[in-house]
Motif scaffolding. Structure first.
Motif, short mmCIF file in Angstrom:
data_model
loop_
_atom_site.label_atom_id
_atom_site.label_comp_id
_atom_site.label_asym_id
_atom_site.label_seq_id
_atom_site.Cartn_x
_atom_site.Cartn_y
_atom_site.Cartn_z
N VAL A 34 -26.71 42.57 60.75
CA VAL A 34 -25.98 43.80 60.46
C VAL A 34 -26.42 44.44 59.14
CG1 VAL A 34 -23.69 44.70 59.86
CG2 VAL A 34 -23.94 43.10 61.75
N LEU A 35 -26.58 43.66 58.11
CA LEU A 35 -26.78 44.22 56.77
C LEU A 35 -28.01 45.10 56.65
CD1 LEU A 35 -25.62 41.31 54.46
CD2 LEU A 35 -24.41 43.41 55.06
N HIS A 36 -29.02 44.84 57.45
CA HIS A 36 -30.23 45.68 57.35
C HIS A 36 -29.98 47.10 57.89
CE1 HIS A 36 -30.69 44.04 61.46
NE2 HIS A 36 -31.24 45.22 61.71
N HIS A 37 -28.83 47.32 58.53
CA HIS A 37 -28.49 48.66 59.02
C HIS A 37 -27.73 49.49 57.99
CE1 HIS A 37 -29.81 48.02 63.13
NE2 HIS A 37 -29.18 46.86 63.13
N THR A 38 -27.36 48.88 56.87
CA THR A 38 -26.54 49.60 55.89
C THR A 38 -27.43 50.25 54.83
OG1 THR A 38 -26.29 47.68 54.43
CG2 THR A 38 -24.67 47.94 56.18
N ASN A 39 -26.94 51.34 54.26
CA ASN A 39 -27.66 52.01 53.18
C ASN A 39 -27.39 51.35 51.83
OD1 ASN A 39 -28.84 53.94 54.83
ND2 ASN A 39 -27.03 55.24 54.73
N ASN A 40 -26.23 50.69 51.70
CA ASN A 40 -25.84 50.07 50.44
C ASN A 40 -25.30 48.68 50.75
OD1 ASN A 40 -24.55 49.24 48.07
ND2 ASN A 40 -24.06 51.34 47.50
N VAL A 41 -26.15 47.68 50.62
CA VAL A 41 -25.78 46.31 50.97
C VAL A 41 -24.62 45.82 50.10
CG1 VAL A 41 -26.58 43.92 51.05
CG2 VAL A 41 -28.06 45.76 51.86
N ARG A 42 -24.66 46.13 48.81
CA ARG A 42 -23.59 45.68 47.90
C ARG A 42 -22.24 46.24 48.35
NH1 ARG A 42 -24.26 43.40 43.26
NH2 ARG A 42 -26.37 44.19 43.05
N GLU A 43 -22.19 47.51 48.69
CA GLU A 43 -20.92 48.12 49.14
C GLU A 43 -20.49 47.53 50.48
OE1 GLU A 43 -17.60 50.02 48.54
OE2 GLU A 43 -19.22 50.05 47.08
N ALA A 44 -21.43 47.25 51.36
CA ALA A 44 -21.09 46.63 52.65
C ALA A 44 -20.48 45.25 52.42
CB ALA A 44 -22.34 46.53 53.52
N LEU A 45 -21.06 44.46 51.52
CA LEU A 45 -20.51 43.14 51.21
C LEU A 45 -19.10 43.25 50.64
CD1 LEU A 45 -23.51 41.18 49.67
CD2 LEU A 45 -22.40 40.80 51.88
N ILE A 46 -18.89 44.21 49.75
CA ILE A 46 -17.56 44.41 49.17
C ILE A 46 -16.54 44.68 50.28
CG2 ILE A 46 -16.18 45.99 47.76
CD1 ILE A 46 -18.65 46.16 45.87
N GLN A 47 -16.90 45.49 51.26
CA GLN A 47 -15.98 45.80 52.35
C GLN A 47 -15.76 44.60 53.26
OE1 GLN A 47 -14.06 48.49 52.50
NE2 GLN A 47 -15.03 49.00 50.56
N LEU A 48 -16.80 43.82 53.52
CA LEU A 48 -16.63 42.61 54.33
C LEU A 48 -15.69 41.63 53.64
CD1 LEU A 48 -20.31 42.03 55.53
CD2 LEU A 48 -18.39 42.85 56.91
N ILE A 49 -15.84 41.49 52.33
CA ILE A 49 -14.98 40.59 51.57
C ILE A 49 -13.56 41.14 51.51
CG2 ILE A 49 -14.57 39.63 49.26
CD1 ILE A 49 -17.70 39.66 48.97
N ARG A 50 -13.42 42.44 51.41
CA ARG A 50 -12.10 43.07 51.29
C ARG A 50 -11.20 42.72 52.47
NH1 ARG A 50 -9.59 47.29 53.38
NH2 ARG A 50 -11.43 47.94 54.54
N VAL A 51 -11.75 42.68 53.68
CA VAL A 51 -10.91 42.45 54.86
C VAL A 51 -10.60 40.97 55.09
CG1 VAL A 51 -11.68 44.57 55.97
CG2 VAL A 51 -12.86 42.43 56.48
N LEU A 52 -11.19 40.10 54.31
CA LEU A 52 -10.89 38.67 54.43
C LEU A 52 -9.59 38.33 53.72
CD1 LEU A 52 -14.32 36.95 53.66
CD2 LEU A 52 -13.07 36.86 55.82
N ARG A 53 -8.87 37.38 54.27
CA ARG A 53 -7.72 36.82 53.55
C ARG A 53 -8.27 35.92 52.45
NH1 ARG A 53 -3.18 35.02 57.93
NH2 ARG A 53 -2.95 37.07 58.86
N PRO A 54 -7.47 35.66 51.41
CA PRO A 54 -7.91 34.70 50.39
C PRO A 54 -8.25 33.36 51.04
CG PRO A 54 -6.00 35.90 49.62
CD PRO A 54 -6.18 36.28 51.07
#
Length: 99
Positions: A7-27
């Motif tokens: 998936v990540l190779h489809h994003t324009n901003n890998v760092r922002e994509a990771l932040i959003q993936l982490i955001r939706v995770l529970r602690p």
């Protein structure tokens, strides 16, 4: 758990994509990342010659640690996978709790 395969190779901003993936995770939630897209690797090498960073496991590991994640397991470089855990928030616990 969030799993992002190829998936990540489809994003324009890998760092922002990771932040959003982490955001939706529970602690304490797990994040699994993997990519084996050979076409992306060839494109990334071309961009790396023009000053862009080559996306690989080491770079993702660094980005995840910057977000406070614990990298649990990893393997590979250009054909990589890794699992990371979202941190638990630190809560002050009182020793005076009664039961």
């Amino acid at each position: 758990m969030v799993v992002a395969l190829n998936v990540l190779h489809h994003t324009n901003n890998v760092r922002e994509a990771l932040i959003q993936l982490i955001r939706v995770l529970r602690p304490g939630g797990l994040l699994g990342l993997s990519d084996t897209n050979l076409n992306f690797i060839l494109i990334a090498r071309r961009f790396s010659k023009t000053g862009h960073q080559l996306l690989n496991r080491q770079l993702l590991q660094t980005m995840l640690k910057e977000q406070g994640c614990e990298v649990m397991t990893m393997d590979g470089d250009e054909h990589y996978y890794l699992w990371a855990r979202k941190p638990h928030p630190v809560n002050a616990v009182s020793d005076t709790t009664t039961y």
